[in-house]
Scaffold this active site. Sequence first.
Site, PDB file in Angstrom:
ATOM      1  N   CYS A   1       0.870  -1.179   0.000  1.00 15.81           N
ATOM      2  CA  CYS A   1       0.000   0.000   0.000  1.00 15.81           C
ATOM      3  C   CYS A   1       0.903   1.224   0.000  1.00 15.81           C
ATOM      4  CB  CYS A   1      -0.939  -0.024   1.201  1.00 15.81           C
ATOM      5  SG  CYS A   1      -0.108  -0.032   2.797  1.00 15.81           S
ATOM      6  N   ALA A   2       0.438   2.338   0.512  1.00 10.81           N
ATOM      7  CA  ALA A   2       1.220   3.578   0.431  1.00 10.81           C
ATOM      8  C   ALA A   2       2.490   3.522   1.262  1.00 10.81           C
ATOM      9  CB  ALA A   2       0.367   4.763   0.884  1.00 10.81           C
TER      10      ALA A   2
END
Length: 459
Positions: free
Chosen positions: A28-29
């Site tokens: 993810c980020a």
Amino acid sequence: MADENRQIAEELIEAVGGQENISSVAHCATRLRIMVKDREKIDQPRVEELDKVKGAFYNAGQFQVIFGTGTVNRIHEQVVALGVSESSKSEQKEETKNQGNAIQRLLRTFGDIFVPIIPVLVATGLFMGLRGLITNLMPGALPENFILYTQVLTDTAFAFLPALIAWSAFRVFGGSPVIGIVLGLMLVNPALPNAYDVGSGDADPIMFLGFIPVIGYQGSVLPAFIAGYFGAKLEKWLRQRVPEALDLILTPFLTLLIMITAALFFLGPIFSAVESGIMVGATFVLELPFGLSGLIIGGLHQVIVITGVHHIFNLFEIQLLAEDGLNPFNALITAGIAAQGGAALAVGLKTKSKKLKTLALPSSLSAFLGITEPAIFGVNLRYIKPFAMALIGGAAGGFFAALFNLQATGMAITVIPGTLLYVDSLLSVALYALTNIIAAGVAFALTWTVGFSDDMLDK
């Protein structure tokens, strides 16, 4: 740089038990998400000692390694290049959806449904704040058409909130999202008495059979969620039984007919009452006198974040905003987040360990931007005392915010970016800044004086 990242990837794979122990990897980020076959083979202390690793933890069936934005993409590329199977976040969600107990699965489902609609609610909150700022700066000077324009920006998302929720519920539970949208729109059809007008006494509900109140569900969350759940299940059931030649016509027809009837006459009244009961209880906590609500929520919110069940608060914040466009909960949780940043900053400035310093300082900045995972899992919780000092700081900041009844115009953004939710007045901005300063300052001071020393590194 590429060689360094490749070496980190190689050491990481070895530390989690080798390629044979990895089912897939995604990111993810900020985090590398690794699906492992045997959790016991993970050498977590070794993982946490790797360069660029800001923390690691096992949650929701995944071993999650925090690298931070940008870095995680490069490490992911190297891990995949070394032969580890790649999967998307959605595929990993499918693998993990049956893991955990019933409550954990339910709360994960809430997150899956509400997280996708949060960006539009964030935008709406920013519009509300900007409108408040402009109208305060130029009272009475704005043309009526401009006010109407701002109402389009600020009122639309909440006027059609059931449509957004029903769409997302159909998507999560395997139905056709477009049917969910139409079902949600039916719940707020202008032909029904408007829920806000009924609540203010300007309109009366339609009494069906003399005792069932029928109204629109503007701003409601739970009735749309329940209708979306049962609607998706009904659609899937019908598709298995309706002949293929009639599926295009009969399935959506029967799904909408059955579900809007059930929603208006049965599910809606029942779950609207349940929703009201939940709001009464939650509002009771928020309205505790003498700043007690801030002490409780500001002090304990980050403990709940660790468990991963904090998405349940999305439902509460959405309902608060739907009622009157204001969200006092945001300021209280902001205090808890800012305090984690303050504690991590104290660790980063006080330690003589170069590795810990390069971990703690960026983690504190991440927390001040509203993302606490690197600070919590990489620094504060690892040494325990800084985390405890941050909880005290969160309680102090929350206490201040509650005393002044500080309220946001939106949700989902906090600390520095969250300032945008308080620009409706200069007083709100000042109180919000003080909330963050108090929370971070108390956490910093306590961590610096009694919450951390380099002696902890040996333990």
